[in-house]
Design a protein around this motif. Sequence first.
Motif, PDB file in Angstrom:
ATOM      1  N   ILE A   4      69.590  44.833   5.498  1.00  0.00           N
ATOM      2  CA  ILE A   4      69.700  44.893   6.971  1.00  0.00           C
ATOM      3  C   ILE A   4      69.332  46.279   7.496  1.00  0.00           C
ATOM      4  O   ILE A   4      69.902  47.289   7.062  1.00  0.00           O
TER       5      ILE A   4
ATOM      6  N   GLU B 256      61.896  42.852  15.136  1.00  0.00           N
ATOM      7  CA  GLU B 256      62.722  41.824  14.492  1.00  0.00           C
ATOM      8  C   GLU B 256      61.826  40.749  13.899  1.00  0.00           C
ATOM      9  O   GLU B 256      62.027  40.301  12.778  1.00  0.00           O
TER      10      GLU B 256
ATOM     11  N   ARG C 134      61.569  39.968   9.979  1.00  0.00           N
ATOM     12  CA  ARG C 134      62.004  38.628   9.561  1.00  0.00           C
ATOM     13  C   ARG C 134      60.950  38.004   8.652  1.00  0.00           C
ATOM     14  O   ARG C 134      61.258  37.402   7.625  1.00  0.00           O
TER      15      ARG C 134
ATOM     16  N   HIS D  31      66.519  41.646   7.539  1.00  0.00           N
ATOM     17  CA  HIS D  31      67.229  41.440   8.798  1.00  0.00           C
ATOM     18  C   HIS D  31      67.080  42.692   9.646  1.00  0.00           C
ATOM     19  O   HIS D  31      67.269  43.800   9.142  1.00  0.00           O
TER      20      HIS D  31
ATOM     21  N   VAL E   7      68.499  44.467  13.148  1.00  0.00           N
ATOM     22  CA  VAL E   7      69.518  44.402  14.181  1.00  0.00           C
ATOM     23  C   VAL E   7      69.286  45.537  15.181  1.00  0.00           C
ATOM     24  O   VAL E   7      69.456  46.712  14.841  1.00  0.00           O
TER      25      VAL E   7
ATOM     26  N   GLY F 216      70.199  40.597  17.043  1.00  0.00           N
ATOM     27  CA  GLY F 216      69.694  40.199  15.724  1.00  0.00           C
ATOM     28  C   GLY F 216      70.336  38.935  15.200  1.00  0.00           C
ATOM     29  O   GLY F 216      71.120  38.278  15.898  1.00  0.00           O
ATOM     30  N   PRO F 217      69.974  38.585  13.949  1.00  0.00           N
ATOM     31  CA  PRO F 217      70.439  37.315  13.393  1.00  0.00           C
ATOM     32  C   PRO F 217      71.959  37.258  13.253  1.00  0.00           C
ATOM     33  O   PRO F 217      72.581  38.248  12.869  1.00  0.00           O
TER      34      PRO F 217
ATOM     35  N   GLU G 218      73.691  35.726  11.043  1.00  0.00           N
ATOM     36  CA  GLU G 218      74.144  35.895   9.651  1.00  0.00           C
ATOM     37  C   GLU G 218      74.345  37.368   9.329  1.00  0.00           C
ATOM     38  O   GLU G 218      75.282  37.729   8.603  1.00  0.00           O
ATOM     39  N   SER G 219      73.473  38.231   9.845  1.00  0.00           N
ATOM     40  CA  SER G 219      73.621  39.640   9.495  1.00  0.00           C
ATOM     41  C   SER G 219      74.898  40.205  10.111  1.00  0.00           C
ATOM     42  O   SER G 219      75.504  41.124   9.565  1.00  0.00           O
TER      43      SER G 219
ATOM     44  N   ASP H 237      67.476  38.709  18.466  1.00  0.00           N
ATOM     45  CA  ASP H 237      66.466  39.792  18.543  1.00  0.00           C
ATOM     46  C   ASP H 237      66.780  40.943  19.520  1.00  0.00           C
ATOM     47  O   ASP H 237      67.653  41.748  19.273  1.00  0.00           O
TER      48      ASP H 237
END
Length: 476
Positions: A96, A112, A116, A121, A123, A144-145, A147-148, A175
Amino acid sequence: ARAHIGVTGLAVMGSNIARNFARHGHTVALHNRSIAKTDALLAAHGDEGDFVRTETIEEFVGALQRPRRVLIMVKAGEPTDAVIEELAAAMDEGDIIIDGGNALFTDTIRREKSLRERGLHFVGAGISGGEEGALNGPAIMPGGPKESYEVLGPLLESIAAQVDGTPCCTHIGPDGSGHFVKMVHNGIEYADMQLIGEAYHLLRDALGFDAEQIADVFTGWNQGELESYLVEITAEVLNQVDAKTGKPLVDVILDAAEQKGTGRWTVKAALDLGVPVTGIAEAVFARALSGSRGQRRAAVGLASGRLADKPADAEQFTKDIERALYASKVVAYAQGFDQIAAASTEYDWNLRPGDLATIWRGGCIIRARFLNRIKDAYDTNAQLPSLILDPFFQEAIENAIDSWRRVVATAVQLGIPVPAFASSLAYYDGLRAERLPAALTQAQRDYFGAHTYERIDMPGKYHTLWSGDRSEISAD
Ligand code: NBP
């Protein structure tokens, strides 16, 4: 590898955030383009926690636990791209990269997407609170994602400011959304500062108060609904005496305001989205006007046409200014939140305005009692069409409206510029107007450009044959 997080870019912001992580028990890998800053940080504060000194990017990346988490705190723009490129080349899938600088949100969207595609990742995290916040607890707006955020959130939340046990940090959205809301935060900060400036101007020039008296007024306001970081520091600034002249410092500072660009970005983005952010725009333009020193020097002494005397009742007028400041502030925030809502729709971000009010309550420059009210408003109704329509704010404006009009009218009659007070009032009057002159605008557009119009009494689009027999035809 033992570091929980790495920070690269150890100027004032990066150093303070690295120290903040370390003070919260995280092992922090340190990196800076030139080693001098890393060593200076270690020499001065190396004993505050567990730091890992690294010189090269490879060494830096190698010092981090997987998935690796690196916070970039370098100058926004090209330096950020350069650092991302170096990092990405040395990192692995699932790692990340966090950009904590003041990046333009469209750059963040681009970065982003490209990372990706490389399995990393990215952020974009807005960080507010200046140097002091970075060290003691900023407000953090990570995009950002999702999950991160699961891996990153606990780390960031541990160093963020806390209000009533809630961290001033939450996942904002995909994003560029984190940097977008940070940008609007800064825009609101511009508006807030301009409104405070106008209040100061009126107290000084309409009532003739000196800096110390005005400081007392702000100290008083900070005990009430206007309680905020910016009002608090205004009182402190006004009480500061210049050591060289013995005068209030504010009276010897050049009156030309500078800007780094986030206010301007906010207004540009608002123009693209078609959202009226008049409070923020007036603030940006007021700084620009103050900086036009040549024109200003040439214009000093132009006709003023003073139509009123100083307000006779200073106490009443001070109260009026306080209420006008509050009402104008409601408008500026309402507009900023409208801009965020519009961007959320445009970019499919699904932003939650109540969350923003929650995390802006602490750490950041616009922190204020007021933000609790905004949080309450969105807690009660997440779909609120405008903050102005929240029952609490409706009533607050109802209580302020006469004062607001008196302040703007008096300022106009005395020739004291109050662009943000006046435009906020005009916005409010525009919003609540039953019928705006836009019907005339539509007719004019149809006259010279056949742009068509809609009618209030039937659906569809129409055009009047202005250069023909002036009959109306359907334009559907
Ligand atoms: P600066 O914005 O002054 O940036 C200085 C840092 O960038 C130094 O570490 C410098 O390394 C590094 N750097 C530069 Br310049 N060009 C580089 C390059 N090509 N490659 C690698 N590193 C490079 O620092 P700051 O004031 O601490 O702000 C950091 C970020 O935080 C900025 O994006 C800023 O907008 C944002 N921010 C600032 C505040 C604030 O209150 N100051 C608040 C919130 C956000 P060097 O030491 O080798 O020259």
